[in-house]
Design a protein around this motif. Sequence first.
Motif, PDB file in Angstrom:
ATOM      1  N   UNK A 117       0.689  -1.040   0.397  1.00  0.00           N
ATOM      2  CA  UNK A 117       0.077  -0.106  -0.171  1.00  0.00           C
ATOM      3  C   UNK A 117       0.908   1.452  -0.313  1.00  0.00           C
ATOM      4  N   UNK A 118       0.453   2.177  -0.926  1.00  0.00           N
ATOM      5  CA  UNK A 118       1.379   3.106  -1.093  1.00  0.00           C
ATOM      6  C   UNK A 118       0.938   4.477   0.195  1.00  0.00           C
ATOM      7  N   UNK A 119       1.889   4.660   0.669  1.00  0.00           N
ATOM      8  CA  UNK A 119       2.177   5.247   2.043  1.00  0.00           C
ATOM      9  C   UNK A 119       2.164   7.032   1.626  1.00  0.00           C
ATOM     10  N   UNK A 120       3.543   6.760   1.027  1.00  0.00           N
ATOM     11  CA  UNK A 120       4.458   8.407   0.501  1.00  0.00           C
ATOM     12  C   UNK A 120       4.894   8.832  -0.906  1.00  0.00           C
ATOM     13  N   UNK A 121       4.267   9.685  -1.609  1.00  0.00           N
ATOM     14  CA  UNK A 121       4.422   9.884  -3.166  1.00  0.00           C
ATOM     15  C   UNK A 121       5.315  11.527  -2.936  1.00  0.00           C
ATOM     16  N   UNK A 122       6.179  12.112  -3.611  1.00  0.00           N
ATOM     17  CA  UNK A 122       7.050  13.017  -4.426  1.00  0.00           C
ATOM     18  C   UNK A 122       6.857  13.879  -5.389  1.00  0.00           C
ATOM     19  N   UNK A 123       6.323  14.380  -5.934  1.00  0.00           N
ATOM     20  CA  UNK A 123       7.232  15.059  -7.535  1.00  0.00           C
ATOM     21  C   UNK A 123       7.972  15.508  -6.929  1.00  0.00           C
ATOM     22  N   UNK A 124       8.784  16.025  -8.723  1.00  0.00           N
ATOM     23  CA  UNK A 124       9.974  16.889  -8.377  1.00  0.00           C
ATOM     24  C   UNK A 124      10.011  16.728  -9.950  1.00  0.00           C
ATOM     25  N   UNK A 125      10.520  18.238 -10.589  1.00  0.00           N
ATOM     26  CA  UNK A 125      10.860  18.247 -11.677  1.00  0.00           C
ATOM     27  C   UNK A 125      12.297  18.393 -12.292  1.00  0.00           C
ATOM     28  N   UNK A 126      12.827  17.652 -13.664  1.00  0.00           N
ATOM     29  CA  UNK A 126      14.584  17.167 -13.644  1.00  0.00           C
ATOM     30  C   UNK A 126      14.544  19.125 -14.398  1.00  0.00           C
ATOM     31  N   UNK A 127      15.552  18.981 -14.770  1.00  0.00           N
ATOM     32  CA  UNK A 127      15.823  20.790 -15.630  1.00  0.00           C
ATOM     33  C   UNK A 127      15.385  20.380 -16.693  1.00  0.00           C
ATOM     34  N   UNK A 128      15.287  19.221 -17.439  1.00  0.00           N
ATOM     35  CA  UNK A 128      15.159  19.136 -18.845  1.00  0.00           C
ATOM     36  C   UNK A 128      13.191  18.937 -19.134  1.00  0.00           C
ATOM     37  N   UNK A 129      12.168  19.179 -17.732  1.00  0.00           N
ATOM     38  CA  UNK A 129      10.849  19.162 -17.097  1.00  0.00           C
ATOM     39  C   UNK A 129      10.687  17.866 -17.142  1.00  0.00           C
ATOM     40  N   UNK A 130      11.571  16.777 -17.290  1.00  0.00           N
ATOM     41  CA  UNK A 130      10.567  15.234 -16.730  1.00  0.00           C
ATOM     42  C   UNK A 130      10.208  14.987 -15.339  1.00  0.00           C
ATOM     43  N   UNK A 131      10.056  14.261 -14.728  1.00  0.00           N
ATOM     44  CA  UNK A 131       9.230  14.098 -13.725  1.00  0.00           C
ATOM     45  C   UNK A 131      10.251  12.614 -12.763  1.00  0.00           C
ATOM     46  N   UNK A 132      10.993  13.324 -11.968  1.00  0.00           N
ATOM     47  CA  UNK A 132      11.331  12.225 -11.370  1.00  0.00           C
ATOM     48  C   UNK A 132      10.114  12.112  -9.675  1.00  0.00           C
ATOM     49  N   UNK A 133      10.251  10.830  -9.144  1.00  0.00           N
ATOM     50  CA  UNK A 133       9.246  11.009  -8.136  1.00  0.00           C
ATOM     51  C   UNK A 133      10.057   9.384  -7.437  1.00  0.00           C
ATOM     52  N   UNK A 134       9.639  10.194  -5.620  1.00  0.00           N
ATOM     53  CA  UNK A 134       9.928   9.219  -4.901  1.00  0.00           C
ATOM     54  C   UNK A 134       8.633   8.488  -4.193  1.00  0.00           C
ATOM     55  N   UNK A 135       8.510   7.552  -3.774  1.00  0.00           N
ATOM     56  CA  UNK A 135       7.367   6.483  -3.926  1.00  0.00           C
ATOM     57  C   UNK A 135       8.103   5.752  -2.044  1.00  0.00           C
ATOM     58  N   UNK A 136       7.202   5.904  -1.095  1.00  0.00           N
ATOM     59  CA  UNK A 136       7.394   4.575  -0.480  1.00  0.00           C
ATOM     60  C   UNK A 136       6.016   3.752   0.069  1.00  0.00           C
ATOM     61  N   UNK A 137       6.244   1.959   0.492  1.00  0.00           N
ATOM     62  CA  UNK A 137       4.985   1.705   0.040  1.00  0.00           C
ATOM     63  C   UNK A 137       5.253   0.815   1.321  1.00  0.00           C
ATOM     64  N   UNK A 138       3.869   0.539   2.283  1.00  0.00           N
ATOM     65  CA  UNK A 138       4.046  -0.692   2.932  1.00  0.00           C
ATOM     66  C   UNK A 138       4.134  -1.690   2.862  1.00  0.00           C
ATOM     67  N   UNK A 139       4.391  -2.877   2.901  1.00  0.00           N
ATOM     68  CA  UNK A 139       3.955  -4.320   2.865  1.00  0.00           C
ATOM     69  C   UNK A 139       4.231  -5.365   3.752  1.00  0.00           C
ATOM     70  N   UNK A 140       3.131  -6.615   3.454  1.00  0.00           N
ATOM     71  CA  UNK A 140       3.128  -6.952   4.102  1.00  0.00           C
ATOM     72  C   UNK A 140       3.140  -8.101   3.962  1.00  0.00           C
ATOM     73  N   UNK A 141       2.621  -9.433   4.743  1.00  0.00           N
ATOM     74  CA  UNK A 141       3.017 -10.718   3.935  1.00  0.00           C
ATOM     75  C   UNK A 141       2.353 -11.527   5.398  1.00  0.00           C
ATOM     76  N   UNK A 142       1.652 -12.759   5.032  1.00  0.00           N
ATOM     77  CA  UNK A 142       0.985 -13.870   6.102  1.00  0.00           C
ATOM     78  C   UNK A 142       0.466 -15.210   5.465  1.00  0.00           C
ATOM     79  N   UNK A 143       1.832 -16.310   5.466  1.00  0.00           N
ATOM     80  CA  UNK A 143       1.895 -17.799   5.533  1.00  0.00           C
ATOM     81  C   UNK A 143       1.798 -18.202   6.155  1.00  0.00           C
ATOM     82  N   UNK A 144       0.502 -19.337   5.634  1.00  0.00           N
ATOM     83  CA  UNK A 144       0.825 -20.719   6.825  1.00  0.00           C
ATOM     84  C   UNK A 144       0.282 -22.445   6.060  1.00  0.00           C
ATOM     85  N   UNK A 145       1.977 -22.375   6.078  1.00  0.00           N
ATOM     86  CA  UNK A 145       2.636 -23.671   5.570  1.00  0.00           C
ATOM     87  C   UNK A 145       2.007 -24.448   6.259  1.00  0.00           C
ATOM     88  N   UNK A 146       1.653 -25.318   5.665  1.00  0.00           N
ATOM     89  CA  UNK A 146       0.757 -26.919   6.543  1.00  0.00           C
ATOM     90  C   UNK A 146       1.824 -28.430   6.122  1.00  0.00           C
TER      91      UNK A 146
END
Length: 392
Positions: free
Chosen positions: A86-115
Amino acid sequence: MINLNILRNTIYIPFCFGIIFLFPIGIKAQDAFDSLEVKLPKHYFNTVIVLDAYYKPNKKLNSSTDEINKRLKSYGVKQFGFSFHAPLYTKDKTNKDNSIRNTHLLLTGNFLSLQPSFDGISKHNLIKFGIGMRFIYNTGEKGVWFVDVSPFVTRDIAYPKSSPYYRLASTIVYSHNFNDKFNLRLGVTKSFMWGNRLYLPFIGLRIGRLDKINLSIQFPRNVSLNIPMGSKIFFSLYSKVQGGMFNFSNADSLYAKYDVGTFHFTRSELNSGFRFDFRVSKNFNFYLASGLSTRNNITFYSENANKTLSGSYNKYFYSEKVPASLFFNFGLVLKLGKTRAYYNNKNILDAANMNSTLDNNGNGNVQIPLTPRKKSDFNLKSIQDLVDYNDF
């Protein structure tokens, strides 16, 4: 006879009043439009939830080679998994050539039941549970960085006295998109999928567009040939590693030191087969997979014998190769929330694909839009994400 002055005044006066009232109305309407604030989605990634069921029938163990084999008799697998990001944080910034760079932080989780299914001993239920973080940095040019940190705990919940054991899996990868048809990845990963604590290089290669036929080689995780069949069905031929390390109760006294309450049970296998992903709606998918499970191995490690080692475990009291068998896999995928537009953004699509690669069960590249069969639907597809979040 009509008086021309009266006629002129009759037309002129209403016309002037109309002009006077027209401009304020028009200005007010323009102000209202300009002040209307459309709230765009914050993130480029959906919340994705995967429910996965896996089954492999029992195969007899060679009882003539080991006393533990005689006690275990056979080995099979019943497994259920739940995972999400699930996304927690997103930040966009503009490069000199007008392209967009961005930073993302996601929360992850897992549960596994092995028999693990052994005919000769009592039932065990090995669980794995973890919450982690995933950092993604899109340079806005051709590169994307991935950092995944996944601490987890394992425990044999069939026996209350079984103590938990804590571990940490992690991956760091740089992914370079030369174009939308060719991608290389390079990094390192600490993985338990091979049934041991291993530090391995991560090397990836993809040839072909993500929404078209493509060949993907992602060592040490999987190799797949992916074939979209329209916009609703995704077909794959694949070979991937499956396994892990789990805490296992010594209630059956498999380990000769009876005062030891738990030891480490590990499994690894190579699954090769096919998978169909069905995109029922924009929020719900499901998949079916089957094939042959080979290179099966189960090993029992003592913690005390390996606690001084910083790398892989190499001291075990039991290890056995298990005959090949069929496997069956079924899963449900839920995609929640709305995202910013990323149509034809090769870096965001690459990041979405990496999310699927890092997830144990894979989500079928649920965020990769597939090309519709009808060309008339293609243009609608290209603006679909815009239409979705501009409903006001």
